[in-house]
Design a protein around this motif. Structure first.
Motif, PDB file in Angstrom:
ATOM      1  N   GLY A 198       0.804  -1.221   0.000  1.00  0.00           N
ATOM      2  CA  GLY A 198       0.000   0.000   0.000  1.00  0.00           C
ATOM      3  C   GLY A 198       0.831   1.263   0.000  1.00  0.00           C
ATOM      4  N   ILE A 199       2.061   1.168   0.480  1.00  0.00           N
ATOM      5  CA  ILE A 199       2.936   2.333   0.480  1.00  0.00           C
ATOM      6  C   ILE A 199       3.206   2.821  -0.937  1.00  0.00           C
ATOM      7  N   TYR A 200       3.156   1.920  -1.929  1.00  0.00           N
ATOM      8  CA  TYR A 200       3.344   2.347  -3.321  1.00  0.00           C
ATOM      9  C   TYR A 200       2.147   3.164  -3.800  1.00  0.00           C
ATOM     10  N   SER A 201       0.939   2.741  -3.438  1.00  0.00           N
ATOM     11  CA  SER A 201      -0.243   3.519  -3.798  1.00  0.00           C
ATOM     12  C   SER A 201      -0.179   4.900  -3.168  1.00  0.00           C
ATOM     13  N   LEU A 202       0.217   4.962  -1.896  1.00  0.00           N
ATOM     14  CA  LEU A 202       0.344   6.254  -1.224  1.00  0.00           C
ATOM     15  C   LEU A 202       1.477   7.084  -1.821  1.00  0.00           C
ATOM     16  N   THR A 203       2.516   6.414  -2.286  1.00  0.00           N
ATOM     17  CA  THR A 203       3.608   7.131  -2.945  1.00  0.00           C
ATOM     18  C   THR A 203       3.106   7.893  -4.156  1.00  0.00           C
ATOM     19  N   TRP A 204       2.284   7.235  -4.990  1.00  0.00           N
ATOM     20  CA  TRP A 204       1.741   7.915  -6.156  1.00  0.00           C
ATOM     21  C   TRP A 204       0.816   9.056  -5.760  1.00  0.00           C
ATOM     22  N   VAL A 205       0.024   8.854  -4.738  1.00  0.00           N
ATOM     23  CA  VAL A 205      -0.863   9.919  -4.261  1.00  0.00           C
ATOM     24  C   VAL A 205      -0.052  11.132  -3.830  1.00  0.00           C
ATOM     25  N   PHE A 206       0.958  10.905  -3.015  1.00  0.00           N
ATOM     26  CA  PHE A 206       1.732  12.028  -2.485  1.00  0.00           C
ATOM     27  C   PHE A 206       2.609  12.687  -3.538  1.00  0.00           C
ATOM     28  N   GLN A 207       3.225  11.896  -4.398  1.00  0.00           N
ATOM     29  CA  GLN A 207       4.109  12.553  -5.363  1.00  0.00           C
ATOM     30  C   GLN A 207       3.319  13.333  -6.409  1.00  0.00           C
ATOM     31  N   CYS A 208       2.029  12.999  -6.577  1.00  0.00           N
ATOM     32  CA  CYS A 208       1.195  13.748  -7.528  1.00  0.00           C
ATOM     33  C   CYS A 208       0.513  14.948  -6.887  1.00  0.00           C
ATOM     34  N   LEU A 209      -0.021  14.806  -5.682  1.00  0.00           N
ATOM     35  CA  LEU A 209      -0.836  15.861  -5.071  1.00  0.00           C
ATOM     36  C   LEU A 209      -0.084  16.688  -4.031  1.00  0.00           C
ATOM     37  N   TYR A 210       1.072  16.250  -3.610  1.00  0.00           N
ATOM     38  CA  TYR A 210       1.834  16.905  -2.550  1.00  0.00           C
ATOM     39  C   TYR A 210       3.201  17.345  -3.057  1.00  0.00           C
ATOM     40  N   HIS A 211       3.929  16.414  -3.636  1.00  0.00           N
ATOM     41  CA  HIS A 211       5.308  16.673  -4.043  1.00  0.00           C
ATOM     42  C   HIS A 211       5.412  17.644  -5.215  1.00  0.00           C
ATOM     43  N   THR A 212       4.357  17.739  -6.022  1.00  0.00           N
ATOM     44  CA  THR A 212       4.398  18.612  -7.195  1.00  0.00           C
ATOM     45  C   THR A 212       4.207  20.087  -6.845  1.00  0.00           C
ATOM     46  N   LEU A 213       3.903  20.391  -5.598  1.00  0.00           N
ATOM     47  CA  LEU A 213       3.787  21.771  -5.138  1.00  0.00           C
ATOM     48  C   LEU A 213       5.133  22.276  -4.633  1.00  0.00           C
ATOM     49  N   PRO A 214       5.350  23.597  -4.652  1.00  0.00           N
ATOM     50  CA  PRO A 214       6.543  24.142  -4.004  1.00  0.00           C
ATOM     51  C   PRO A 214       6.562  23.722  -2.539  1.00  0.00           C
ATOM     52  N   GLU A 215       7.741  23.536  -1.984  1.00  0.00           N
ATOM     53  CA  GLU A 215       7.855  22.993  -0.631  1.00  0.00           C
ATOM     54  C   GLU A 215       7.042  23.793   0.388  1.00  0.00           C
ATOM     55  N   SER A 216       7.004  25.117   0.231  1.00  0.00           N
ATOM     56  CA  SER A 216       6.295  25.961   1.197  1.00  0.00           C
ATOM     57  C   SER A 216       4.779  25.797   1.122  1.00  0.00           C
ATOM     58  N   GLN A 217       4.266  25.202   0.035  1.00  0.00           N
ATOM     59  CA  GLN A 217       2.826  25.045  -0.144  1.00  0.00           C
ATOM     60  C   GLN A 217       2.338  23.622   0.135  1.00  0.00           C
ATOM     61  N   ARG A 218       3.235  22.721   0.425  1.00  0.00           N
ATOM     62  CA  ARG A 218       2.850  21.330   0.657  1.00  0.00           C
ATOM     63  C   ARG A 218       2.143  21.177   2.004  1.00  0.00           C
ATOM     64  N   LYS A 219       0.998  20.498   1.969  1.00  0.00           N
ATOM     65  CA  LYS A 219       0.232  20.278   3.191  1.00  0.00           C
ATOM     66  C   LYS A 219      -0.227  18.837   3.250  1.00  0.00           C
ATOM     67  N   ALA A 220      -0.132  18.267   4.435  1.00  0.00           N
ATOM     68  CA  ALA A 220      -0.575  16.888   4.646  1.00  0.00           C
ATOM     69  C   ALA A 220      -2.086  16.796   4.457  1.00  0.00           C
ATOM     70  N   PRO A 221      -2.610  15.612   4.232  1.00  0.00           N
ATOM     71  CA  PRO A 221      -4.057  15.463   4.055  1.00  0.00           C
ATOM     72  C   PRO A 221      -4.841  16.021   5.245  1.00  0.00           C
ATOM     73  N   SER A 222      -5.947  16.675   4.931  1.00  0.00           N
ATOM     74  CA  SER A 222      -6.796  17.236   5.980  1.00  0.00           C
ATOM     75  C   SER A 222      -7.802  16.213   6.492  1.00  0.00           C
ATOM     76  N   ALA A 223      -7.971  15.112   5.762  1.00  0.00           N
ATOM     77  CA  ALA A 223      -8.884  14.057   6.187  1.00  0.00           C
ATOM     78  C   ALA A 223      -8.392  12.716   5.659  1.00  0.00           C
ATOM     79  N   VAL A 224      -8.484  11.701   6.493  1.00  0.00           N
ATOM     80  CA  VAL A 224      -8.088  10.337   6.121  1.00  0.00           C
ATOM     81  C   VAL A 224      -9.181   9.382   6.604  1.00  0.00           C
ATOM     82  N   ALA A 225      -9.735   8.600   5.679  1.00  0.00           N
ATOM     83  CA  ALA A 225     -10.731   7.589   6.038  1.00  0.00           C
ATOM     84  C   ALA A 225     -10.279   6.260   5.466  1.00  0.00           C
TER      85      ALA A 225
END
Length: 389
Positions: A198-225
């Motif tokens: 599952g860490i690979y699935s999360l890797t794709w999620v983060f590198q697409c929605l988190y890592h692609t932002l400038p470092e100062s704009q990166r924010k962890a998920p606001s909700a996890v279910a």
């Protein structure tokens, strides 16, 4: 202009299992065949904690003539070793990374770096204090295809990305394939689908929605279910699905919008049942102007295409990437190259996977396990460390 001086990184291989063999085999390939000329890898030592015979068999199988040890303490004490690759079970990562750091070695540790985020924070602080490089070995991030996709997202190729769906599932006969003692489902080895796949699935999620932002704009998920299915024999998870909401979009961080993701893993059903990608992409990255579809497996994809939408018309465009993984190789040498470049430059972490992002992913997995009722023995989850234990 004078050519850049080549940097040789001397590796110590901690463990002699399948993953350590695959990594070491890749290390021995000629870097120039993948366009790398400024770094080179040397296998300086190998160790098995169980027997000198396993170490000897490992060396013989790869035709290595380096030092061989029957304890990890001997390996990390070797002055000819600059960096240690930790390929031991998840349950032992915290202890073994700390062992290497305390001996002044840089570390590349197989994913997940640790069982939980608290352990990872302690290791990062130890590496920072000792001015040593530390990286989680999520090799997928350093594949040329992955880097190409991340660059396209940053360039706005598919507009503002609002959703990512990623699946890493095998479809095995669990009882027959894994049983109860294998590390995949053994809770005493921190087994389970989430930490291993599952860490690979999360890797794709983060590198697409988190890592692609400038470092100062990166924010962890606001909700996890999360929903988790625990194996009826061992209690480790055999299926986990996680729905995440991020408070930002990418690449332009539109303040009025949010982005969502679904990260899935399963041991009983497969992402790609026929092995020909007939079932569709393992990863879908959806934006306002189209989407990127990545054919699996998610940890080692070799093809992707873009579906562009304009004026009501959709066009499917296959994308070609330079330096695909040659037949017979795994592709782990790109992460090793990154380690060598970072060590050469005196960096403590990789821009491809900063410590903050690594910890954020572990925190999501911690929350998913909390919601799913999956806890490991205290001896595994704890943060006590002793070099003598």
């Amino acid at each position: 202009m004078a050519a850049e001086e080549r940097f040789d990184l001397r590796w110590g291989i901690m463990a002699t299992g399948n993953i350590a063999y695959t990594f070491t085999k890749d290390l021995l390939s000629d870097p120039t065949t993948r366009g790398t000329t400024n770094v080179h890898h040397v296998v300086a030592a190998v160790a098995s904690s169980s027997s000198a015979e396993k170490t000897r068999q490992f060396l013989d199988k790869l035709n290595l003539s380096c030092a061989g040890y029957s304890s990890y303490e001997e390996l990390v004490a070797d002055s000819n070793v600059d960096a240690v690759y930790v390929g031991t079970p998840h349950s032992h990562h915290f202890q073994h990374v700390m062992l290497a750091l305390e001996e002044g070695k840089h570390v590349l540790c197989e994913k997940p770096l640790t069982v939980n985020a608290n352990q990872a924070k302690i290791l990062c602080e130890e590496a920072r204090k000792r001015k040593l490089f530390l990286m989680e070995a999520v090799w997928t991030r350093y594949l040329p295809l992955t880097i190409d996709i991340v660059d396209k997202i940053r360039q706005g190729t598919i507009g503002e990305v609002l959703r990512v769906i990623a699946d890493t599932s095998f479809g095995d006969e669990v009882e027959k394939t894994w049983g109860t003692e294998h590390r995949m489902l053994n809770k005493d080895l921190a087994g389970g689908a989430l930490l291993d796949l599952g860490i690979y699935s999360l890797t794709w999620v983060f590198q697409c929605l988190y890592h692609t932002l400038p470092e100062s704009q990166r924010k962890a998920p606001s909700a996890v279910a999360a929903q988790m299915t625990l194996n009826y024999l061992t209690g480790a998870d055999e299926a986990t699905s996680i729905l995440l909401t991020f408070p930002t979009t990418t690449p332009n961080n539109v303040p009025e919008w949010k982005s969502q993701a679904i990260a899935m893993t399963n041991l009983r059903v497969s992402t790609d049942p026929d092995g020909k990608n007939t079932a569709g992409p393992a990863i879908r990255i959806q934006g306002t102007k189209g989407e990127i579809q990545v054919e699996g497996p998610s940890f080692r994809p070799e093809r992707y295409h873009i579906i562009s939408c304009s004026d009501g018309n959709a066009q499917r465009q296959p994308c070609h990437v330079e330096h695909l993984i040659p037949q017979g190789d795994r592709g782990m040498y790109w992460e090793a190259d990154e380690v060598a470049r970072c060590v050469k430059a005196g960096k403590l972490s990789s821009d491809g996977l900063p410590w903050d992002e690594m910890i954020a992913i572990l925190e999501v997995m911690d929350e998913a396990r909390r919601q799913g009722g999956l806890a490991y023995p205290e001896s595994i989850e704890g943060t006590h460390y002793s070099a003598k234990q």
